[in-house]
Design a protein around this motif. Structure first.
Motif, PDB file in Angstrom:
ATOM      1  N   GLU A 227      30.635   5.384  67.671  1.00 51.25           N
ATOM      2  CA  GLU A 227      30.437   4.654  66.415  1.00 51.25           C
ATOM      3  C   GLU A 227      29.760   5.573  65.406  1.00 51.25           C
ATOM      4  OE1 GLU A 227      29.718   0.073  68.026  1.00 51.25           O
ATOM      5  OE2 GLU A 227      27.993   1.309  67.510  1.00 51.25           O
ATOM      6  N   ILE A 229      27.518   5.275  62.372  1.00 48.81           N
ATOM      7  CA  ILE A 229      26.655   4.259  61.755  1.00 48.81           C
ATOM      8  C   ILE A 229      26.365   4.657  60.313  1.00 48.81           C
ATOM      9  CG2 ILE A 229      24.441   3.017  61.951  1.00 48.81           C
ATOM     10  CD1 ILE A 229      26.007   2.725  64.538  1.00 48.81           C
ATOM     11  N   LYS A 236      30.809   2.868  54.342  1.00 48.20           N
ATOM     12  CA  LYS A 236      31.828   2.654  55.379  1.00 48.20           C
ATOM     13  C   LYS A 236      33.219   2.947  54.815  1.00 48.20           C
ATOM     14  CE  LYS A 236      33.710  -0.844  58.513  1.00 48.20           C
ATOM     15  NZ  LYS A 236      33.523  -2.186  59.130  1.00 48.20           N
ATOM     16  N   LYS A 273      30.344   1.463  61.715  1.00 49.67           N
ATOM     17  CA  LYS A 273      29.520   0.248  61.782  1.00 49.67           C
ATOM     18  C   LYS A 273      28.426   0.324  60.722  1.00 49.67           C
ATOM     19  CE  LYS A 273      26.906  -2.280  65.340  1.00 49.67           C
ATOM     20  NZ  LYS A 273      26.514  -2.231  66.757  1.00 49.67           N
TER      21      LYS A 273
END
Length: 292
Positions: A227, A229, A236, A273
C-alpha cells in the motif's frame, strides 16, 4: 589475534552523500539513494564482516530542524545512534552551510572518536578543501578529517582503514553471514518509496509511506502486495495518475529493482490508501516503525 567489533554511526545533513558513503563502505545497496532530501527515514544497519573484525554501520536520516512528528522521530534515530557509536562519521558536503547547533554540540562533547568526512571534493579546488578542513577542525575539534568523493570512491579506503584502527576488541554482535538488521519486506518498501521520490514532485514524496501487506515466496515467483499511504484524496489521484498510468510506472520500475534485489521473479501489486495527516499521528508513526 583478537577479534574486533564496533558500531559506526554515519550522520549528516540530507544530500551530503551519507547513503552513497554507506554503500561504498558496505558494498551493498543498503540505503536508497535519491537526489531528494529526507529519503532515509529510518536507521538502516549495514554489517561488514571479515575473519577478525565486524563493523556495524548505521545510516541515519538526514539532520534537519523537525516540523512535525515524523521528523521528530527521524531526529530521535540520529541522536540515539550517537549514544552507542564506537566511531562517528560526520558527513558534510564541501559547499554545505551548517546551522544545526544541537548536533554539533553533541559531536563536540561525545567521548567517541569523530571523523569529519568532507564529501564531493571532486567538485572543488585544493584551496576550498584546505579552508573547509580548517573550518571543521576549529568548529568541532574532530579526531580526524577526510576529504573524499563517495561517488567516485576517492579516499573511501582511507576512511575504512581509520574505522578498523578505532574498533574495540569485542566478539561479533551479529551472525557472520548477516548483512543488515532489516527484513526483506523493509527493503521492498524502501525500493517502492524510492520510485515515488523519483517520479513525483513537490510534497507528494514527503507525504507518502509504503507498507508491504503481503509477501509470499512461491517456487518460481514472489508475490508482493503493498500500500502506498498518502494524506489526502488529491494526492491519491496524483499517485494513480491519468487512467492509472503513474502507478503503473511506479510498479514497473519497483518490480525490476526488487527482482534484482531478491534475485528472482516478482509479481507486484500496488494499492493507494488515504490516512489523513498520518505524519503527525503517533499511532500511525508507531505502526510504521518510527516510534519506539
Amino acid at each position: 589475534m583478537s577479534h574486533k567489533a564496533g558500531f559506526v554511526s554515519i550522520i549528516g545533513k540530507p544530500n551530503a552523500g551519507k547513503s552513497t558513503l554507506m554503500n561504498a563502505l558496505v558494498g551493498e545497496k543498503m540505503s536508497i539513494i535519491t537526489p531528494k532530501a529526507q529519503t532515509t527515514r529510518h536507521r538502516i544497519i549495514g554489517i561488514v564482516n571479515d575473519e577478525d573484525y565486524q563493523i556495524v554501520f548505521s545510516d541515519t536520516p538526514g539532520v534537519i530542524k523537525p516540523n512535525y512528528d515524523l521528523q521528530e522521530s527521524m531526529m530521535n534515530f540520529v541522536m540515539s545512534s550517537l549514544i552507542d557509536a564506537d566511531v562517528i562519521l560526520f558527513v558534510t558536503d564541501i559547499h554545505e552551510k551548517y546551522d544545526e547547533n544541537d548536533v554539533l554540540e553533541k559531536l563536540r562533547n561525545t567521548s567517541s572518536p569523530v571523523a569529519v568526512i568532507i564529501n564531493k571534493v571532486d567538485k572543488s579546488s585544493e584551496e576550498e578543501v584546505k579552508a573547509k578542513i580548517a573550518f571543521w577542525e576549529e568548529k568541532i575539534n574532530p579526531d580526524t578529517v577526510f576529504p573524499i568523493s563517495a561517488l567516485l570512491g576517492y579516499n573511501v579506503e582511507a576512511v575504512m582503514a581509520y574505522i578498523k584502527s578505532k574498533l574495540p576488541v569485542h566478539p561479533p554482535y551479529y551472525e557472520k553471514d548477516e548483512l543488515t538488521d532489516k527484513s526483506m519486506r523493509f527493503f521492498v518498501s524502501e525500493i517502492i518509496r524510492e520510485k515515488v521520490f523519483k517520479l513525483y514532485d513537490k510534497e507528494i514524496p514527503y507525504s507518502t509511506e509504503v507498507v508491504v501487506t503481503s509477501f509470499k515466496e512461491e517456487a518460481h515467483i514472489t508475490r508482493i502486495a503493498a500500500e502506498i499511504i498518502v494524506e489526502r484524496d488529491s494526492q491519491k489521484n496524483i499517485i494513480i495518475g491519468k487512467a492509472g498510468a503513474m502507478i503503473k510506472k511506479v510498479g514497473t520500475y519497483a518490480r525490476q529493482d526488487i527482482e534484482e534485489f531478491i534475485g528472482g521473479k516478482v509479481f507486484l501489486e500496488l494499492f493507494v490508501k488515504v490516512l489523513p495527516d498520518w505524519r503527525s499521528k503517533k499511532n500511525y508513526l508507531k505502526r510504521f516503525g518510527y516510534e519506539d
